[in-house]
Each structure stands twice: as C-alpha cells, then as structure tokens.
Design a protein around this motif. Structure first.
Motif, PDB file in Angstrom:
ATOM      1  N   SER A  44     -13.313   4.955   0.900  1.00 20.99           N
ATOM      2  CA  SER A  44     -13.646   3.705   1.571  1.00 20.99           C
ATOM      3  C   SER A  44     -13.224   3.781   3.045  1.00 20.99           C
ATOM      4  O   SER A  44     -12.531   4.711   3.466  1.00 20.99           O
ATOM      5  CB  SER A  44     -12.939   2.532   0.878  1.00 20.99           C
ATOM      6  OG  SER A  44     -11.535   2.654   1.008  1.00 20.99           O
ATOM      7  N   ASP A  45     -13.647   2.797   3.832  1.00 23.34           N
ATOM      8  CA  ASP A  45     -13.296   2.792   5.260  1.00 23.34           C
ATOM      9  C   ASP A  45     -11.781   2.722   5.447  1.00 23.34           C
ATOM     10  O   ASP A  45     -11.215   3.410   6.309  1.00 23.34           O
ATOM     11  CB  ASP A  45     -13.972   1.601   5.949  1.00 23.34           C
ATOM     12  CG  ASP A  45     -15.481   1.754   6.005  1.00 23.34           C
ATOM     13  OD1 ASP A  45     -15.953   2.905   5.895  1.00 23.34           O
ATOM     14  OD2 ASP A  45     -16.180   0.735   6.148  1.00 23.34           O
ATOM     15  N   LYS A  46     -11.128   1.888   4.654  1.00 19.03           N
ATOM     16  CA  LYS A  46      -9.670   1.770   4.746  1.00 19.03           C
ATOM     17  C   LYS A  46      -8.994   3.063   4.295  1.00 19.03           C
ATOM     18  O   LYS A  46      -8.002   3.501   4.882  1.00 19.03           O
ATOM     19  CB  LYS A  46      -9.198   0.593   3.879  1.00 19.03           C
ATOM     20  CG  LYS A  46      -7.793   0.133   4.194  1.00 19.03           C
ATOM     21  CD  LYS A  46      -7.484  -1.147   3.424  1.00 19.03           C
ATOM     22  CE  LYS A  46      -6.108  -1.686   3.786  1.00 19.03           C
ATOM     23  NZ  LYS A  46      -5.804  -2.929   3.030  1.00 19.03           N
ATOM     24  N   GLU A  50       0.842  -1.199   0.000  1.00 18.72           N
ATOM     25  CA  GLU A  50       0.000   0.000   0.000  1.00 18.72           C
ATOM     26  C   GLU A  50       0.878   1.250   0.000  1.00 18.72           C
ATOM     27  O   GLU A  50       1.935   1.283   0.631  1.00 18.72           O
ATOM     28  CB  GLU A  50      -0.916   0.013   1.227  1.00 18.72           C
ATOM     29  CG  GLU A  50      -1.868  -1.171   1.291  1.00 18.72           C
ATOM     30  CD  GLU A  50      -2.656  -1.185   2.579  1.00 18.72           C
ATOM     31  OE1 GLU A  50      -2.299  -0.439   3.511  1.00 18.72           O
ATOM     32  OE2 GLU A  50      -3.629  -1.956   2.667  1.00 18.72           O
ATOM     33  N   TYR A 100      -3.582   4.918  -2.201  1.00 22.25           N
ATOM     34  CA  TYR A 100      -4.530   5.917  -1.694  1.00 22.25           C
ATOM     35  C   TYR A 100      -3.877   7.286  -1.917  1.00 22.25           C
ATOM     36  O   TYR A 100      -3.449   7.941  -0.987  1.00 22.25           O
ATOM     37  CB  TYR A 100      -4.830   5.664  -0.222  1.00 22.25           C
ATOM     38  CG  TYR A 100      -5.396   4.278   0.037  1.00 22.25           C
ATOM     39  CD1 TYR A 100      -6.771   4.053   0.006  1.00 22.25           C
ATOM     40  CD2 TYR A 100      -4.545   3.203   0.267  1.00 22.25           C
ATOM     41  CE1 TYR A 100      -7.278   2.777   0.211  1.00 22.25           C
ATOM     42  CE2 TYR A 100      -5.048   1.932   0.480  1.00 22.25           C
ATOM     43  CZ  TYR A 100      -6.412   1.729   0.449  1.00 22.25           C
ATOM     44  OH  TYR A 100      -6.926   0.467   0.650  1.00 22.25           O
ATOM     45  N   ASN A 156      -9.219   5.673   6.964  1.00 21.68           N
ATOM     46  CA  ASN A 156      -8.258   5.394   8.024  1.00 21.68           C
ATOM     47  C   ASN A 156      -6.851   5.861   7.623  1.00 21.68           C
ATOM     48  O   ASN A 156      -6.141   6.490   8.418  1.00 21.68           O
ATOM     49  CB  ASN A 156      -8.256   3.891   8.323  1.00 21.68           C
ATOM     50  CG  ASN A 156      -7.308   3.538   9.452  1.00 21.68           C
ATOM     51  OD1 ASN A 156      -7.230   4.234  10.456  1.00 21.68           O
ATOM     52  ND2 ASN A 156      -6.585   2.442   9.290  1.00 21.68           N
ATOM     53  N   HIS A 157      -6.460   5.557   6.389  1.00 20.55           N
ATOM     54  CA  HIS A 157      -5.146   6.001   5.903  1.00 20.55           C
ATOM     55  C   HIS A 157      -5.083   7.529   5.813  1.00 20.55           C
ATOM     56  O   HIS A 157      -4.039   8.121   6.116  1.00 20.55           O
ATOM     57  CB  HIS A 157      -4.860   5.386   4.537  1.00 20.55           C
ATOM     58  CG  HIS A 157      -4.393   3.966   4.600  1.00 20.55           C
ATOM     59  ND1 HIS A 157      -3.389   3.545   5.443  1.00 20.55           N
ATOM     60  CD2 HIS A 157      -4.784   2.848   3.908  1.00 20.55           C
ATOM     61  CE1 HIS A 157      -3.188   2.246   5.278  1.00 20.55           C
ATOM     62  NE2 HIS A 157      -4.021   1.808   4.351  1.00 20.55           N
TER      63      HIS A 157
END
Length: 542
Positions: A449-451, A321, A345, A454-455
């Motif tokens: 998105s949720d991920k 990632e 991201y 968070n990032h």
C-alpha cells in the motif's frame, strides 16, 4: 621597516575578577543539553539508595552528567573520564570543579546506576516526546549482534557437554557394578542403557559403599578413590556447564556465561567464525532510540514478542504501528500483532523474491499452485488434482503449535515433467499452513500500500542508520561490561548519549533557523526603510 607584532603572552597571568567556566562554552554545545536534561530527571530512587552518615559523597546528578557526556563524546573508560575532568573545560563545568576518581565513577556506574538506568532512559524519551521529536506512535524495529567482552575462543557447546556427560555416566555405572557385586543386587546389566545420573546420587551411592565391609578391600578402595577424585568432579563440572547454558540456548562462554556464540557480520577474521555475543534489538523514530532489548537468542524471530511486550511495560502503552524486516515474519509473530490490534508492516521470507518475474512465472512453486477452496484441492502444473490427505500439528522450539494440511497427487509416475516438479520418491505431496498464508496475504497488501511503501523506504534509514552510528561513529563493536545486566547498562548509556546528541543537533538547527529568520526579517525591514526614504527624497527633490 615594519616590526613583527605578537599578542601579549603571560602564562602566569592572574585576573582581578575570576571568569566563569561556562563563558568558554558555546550556547548550543551538547554539554549544555546534557546538563539541562539531567537537571530535569527524577533521581529520587538513586538518592534513596545511599545510606545516611559517613563521609560526604559526590552528588549522583553530577556523576550522571559526567557519564552521559562521556558516552556522548565516545569516552567509555572511567580512567579517561577521570583524566578529562582535570583537562577539559566542559567536564570541569559539569562537575563544578570536582574531581572524582575513576574507581568512584565505576562504582556509581556498576552498582548504583545498574538498577535505575532503564527508568532514566524512559524519562529521556518522554522529554523527547514533550519536545515533539518523537511520538511513540510507530516503531522501526531491527536487531544486530554485538560481541561480548568474553574470550572469543572459550566455547561451551551443549551437544558436546551432553555427549561427554553420557560417556562419563557409562563409566561410572560400570565402576559401581564392579564394586557392588556381592554387596547389593544390581538388576541393571552392562548392556542396558544407563539412566540419567547426577552428582548427588553418585555421592549417596559412594557413601553407601563406604559403609559396607568390602569397602576396606584394596581394589574397592582404588575404585572409590577414582570415583571421588576423578569422575565426581568432572560430572559436577558437566552439570554446571549445562546449568549455565540453560534450556533455551545451545552454547555459552566460559568467561561470560550469559553470552551465546553467534555468527557475526563484522567477524575480525573475515571467515564467518562464531563469537560470544548478545542480540541487541532497538526501536527508532526519527533516528532516535525509543526502546531497546538485549537477548541471548541469536534469531530475531523469537525475540519479537518479548521485545514488544517490553515496550508496553516501559510506557504502559503500545505503539500503533510496527515496521520490521523479514527476520520477524512468522506465524506466531503475526498472530500476536493481530491479537494486540497493532497495525504492522512486517515482511516475511521470500517477500522480495516473490516480486520477481522468475518466482511469479515458476509453475512448480507451492505459492503458484491453484487452490480450489470449494472442493479443497490444489492443481499441479499438469492439471492433476492434489487432494487432502491428513492434518497434523507441528510444534516449534518455542512451544508454538502450527496446523498443517497435507495434499498429495494420485499418480506422478508417468508425468514427463516430474523431475522438474519435485525430486522425492512416489507422488508429490505438499504441506500447507493456511493460517500463515492468510497472514502473509494481509502483510503483502499492507506492505504494497502507499503507507507501506512509505514505511519501507524509511526503515533502512531508521534503525540501520542508528546501528551504523553506534558501531562506526562510536566504535561500539564489542561490549566492555560482562553479563547481560552489565550489557543492558552499557547499551542504555549508549542509547541515552545518542538521543542527547540528536537532541543537541535538533536544538542547534532550530536556533540556526531562528537566527536566519531573524536576519532575513532585519534585512527586509532595512530594505523597506531604504525604499521609503528613497521615495521621500524623490518627492522632496521634485
């Protein structure tokens, strides 16, 4: 009456059995972590760089410990390191009561360590991976500009040099035409544009003129002297400056030719001046630096691919990632991430702007125009169809080609909202990059998105916090070594020192946590013993 009591004080006190220096160093002190980590490093390549014979030198492992601990303690001057070796117990313990001079430390840093520091940084990160502090599965990427050691006002601009060089070439051509009249036929007139002229060609032309008969005439001698003493050195100077700047930069500094003039946020004049600087890129995980890169290009976008390639070369693997801000969001970078199958991201320009109501409700934005994919046309705010006109290729300064399609409305002359829709003449036309639109849509879905959320919440407290610690806690606002190799060496030492300080803090927290758990365990055991004794006492009393 009470007497005043003092402890016994004897400055010349001697001991029967001498004490050890490490008795005065706490168990969780950072200097112990530095010593322990350096002992685990493989420094065979550094040792092999020494020649056999001669007088005995200081061991490179000891010098590494001194350098790492100095950068951890915000001591960057070799003279201050030399002073600390005679005054600080921690330094004396690290060096084993050896006292190298500042010149010895500087030679080791600048000559021996320069080629091997990057491998040492990688080994330190691998130790962090083994301890479980980082995983190398995610990179939080960001960049900042740090000022060079160069003089702040030693400008060399490409456009200015090219302009002055072109004017000088015209003067040289005119002088040669005056000299060569009657010597050789010159088909080029003074009104023609002069062809590119270099110093080697000028030397050949002057040598040919000197061999002619008219070279002995006084006017010709004067012109030859002007060429050799005035114009030729200046032409060589311009050529050297353009060579120093290179093909991918627009400026350099006279006192650090590898530094590029960039606009700094921390401008000491507070007026947005350009300063000679380097673009520093880092990757962090848990606020520990896992990768770094030094670039001469001021824009983050054009450093991204080379930077990620460097990560793969360092660890022979790529992280799963990558998280970065909008400075890295371009079609070229998105294509690279997709080809390498990296989950990313990475924001793009106007990502935050398009979340706002003013952007979403603006009917004139190209992003808000309806597109009919079946018949391939856009619909303008008045309902007029904007049909396909042409497709063309656009190449950026890096050589990357993008494909754009142009769409145009048929008649905008009588539209009553024309002035609000666009300001140009004729009918409105738009240029659309469909591949970039697809990449942006994928990035938008990942970031929301949720991920991704968070990032996005972690990114501001990852690399940005590390840059804050480097610039404000360590005071690194300007490099002390010149040249890109010197800057890489200096930043590698800073990155290693920062990681070691984080490791020492983690180890201290772990030791404190173990102490608290042990203390609570002892207290709970004591309570259980007391309770058992109390019950036994009550039964016996009954």
């Amino acid at each position: 009456m009470k007497q005043i009591n003092f402890k016994t004080y004897n400055q010349g006190q001697s001991e029967l059995f001498p004490s050890r220096l490490d008795e005065y160093i706490p168990e969780n002190a950072p200097v112990r972590i530095v010593s322990q980590v350096v002992e685990e490093l493989d420094i065979d390549d550094i040792i092999k760089s020494y020649k056999a014979g001669g007088c005995k030198g200081y061991h490179p492992r000891m010098l590494l410990k001194v350098l790492f601990y100095s950068y951890l303690s915000n001591v960057f001057s070799c003279r201050k390191m030399e002073q600390a070796l005679t005054e600080s117990i921690a330094y004396m313990w690290l060096s084993g009561k050896q006292f190298p001079k500042h010149s010895c430390i500087n030679d080791f840093r600048s000559k021996r360590l320069k080629k091997h520091i990057h491998k040492l940084f990688t080994q330190v990160v691998i130790i962090l991976v083994d301890l479980g502090y980082v995983s190398l599965e995610v990179q939080y990427v960001d960049g900042t500009k740090i000022e060079s050691k160069a003089n702040r006002y030693s400008f060399v601009w490409r456009k200015s040099v090219e302009k002055y060089k072109a004017n000088l070439e015209k003067k040289i051509v005119n002088i040669l035409e005056q000299i060569e009249q009657g010597i050789v036929d010159d088909n080029q007139s003074q009104d023609d544009e002069p062809r590119p002229f270099d110093s080697d060609e000028l030397k050949k032309r002057v040598a040919q003129i000197k061999e002619s008969e008219k070279a002995q005439e006084k006017p010709v001698k004067k012109l030859i002297k002007e060429l050799e003493t005035k114009h030729l050195p200046k032409l060589e100077e311009y050529e050297q400056k353009l060579e120093d700047i290179g093909d991918n930069r627009n400026s350099c500094s006279k006192t650090d030719k590898e530094a590029t003039f960039m606009r700094m946020k921390e401008d000491h004049m507070k007026n947005g001046q350009l300063k000679p600087a380097y673009n520093v890129q880092i990757s962090t995980e848990n606020q520990m630096i896992t990768h770094y890169g030094i670039f001469q290009n001021p824009t983050d976008t054009r450093t991204f691919i080379d930077y990620l390639t460097g990560f793969h070369q360092r660890y022979n693997r790529q992280s799963k990632e990558v998280v970065a801000d909008s400075g890295y969001g371009s079609e070229e970078n998105y294509e690279y991430l997709e080809n390498e199958q990296i989950e990313h991201y990475v924001k793009f320009n106007y990502f935050h702007a398009e979340q706002k109501k003013a952007f979403k409700t603006n009917p004139y934005k190209v992003e808000n125009l309806h597109y009919n994919e079946t018949d391939d046309y856009f619909v303008c705010p008045m309902g007029q169809h904007m049909h396909f006109v042409a497709e063309y290729q656009k190449t950026n300064a890096h050589g990357y080609q993008s494909t754009l399609r142009k769409y145009r409305a048929k008649n905008c002359s009588k539209c009553h909202i024309r002035n609000q829709c666009f300001k140009g003449k004729g009918n409105r036309s738009i240029d659309v990059n469909f591949r970039l639109r697809t990449y942006k849509q994928k990035a938008r879905e990942a970031l929301n998105s949720d991920k991704g959320l968070n990032h996005r919440s972690k990114r501001p407290i990852e690399p940005e916090a590390v840059f804050g610690q480097i610039k404000y806690n360590k005071g690194v606002n300007r490099f002390k070594l010149a040249g890109i190799e010197g800057v890489k060496l200096e930043f590698a030492l800073i990155a290693i020192a920062l990681n070691l300080s984080k490791m020492a803090k983690k180890q201290g927290q772990k030791a404190q946590k173990a102490f608290v758990l042990a203390k609570n365990r002892i207290i709970s055991i004591s309570y259980s013993i007391c309770a058992k004794y109390h019950r036994t006492y009550k039964l016996s009393a009954a």
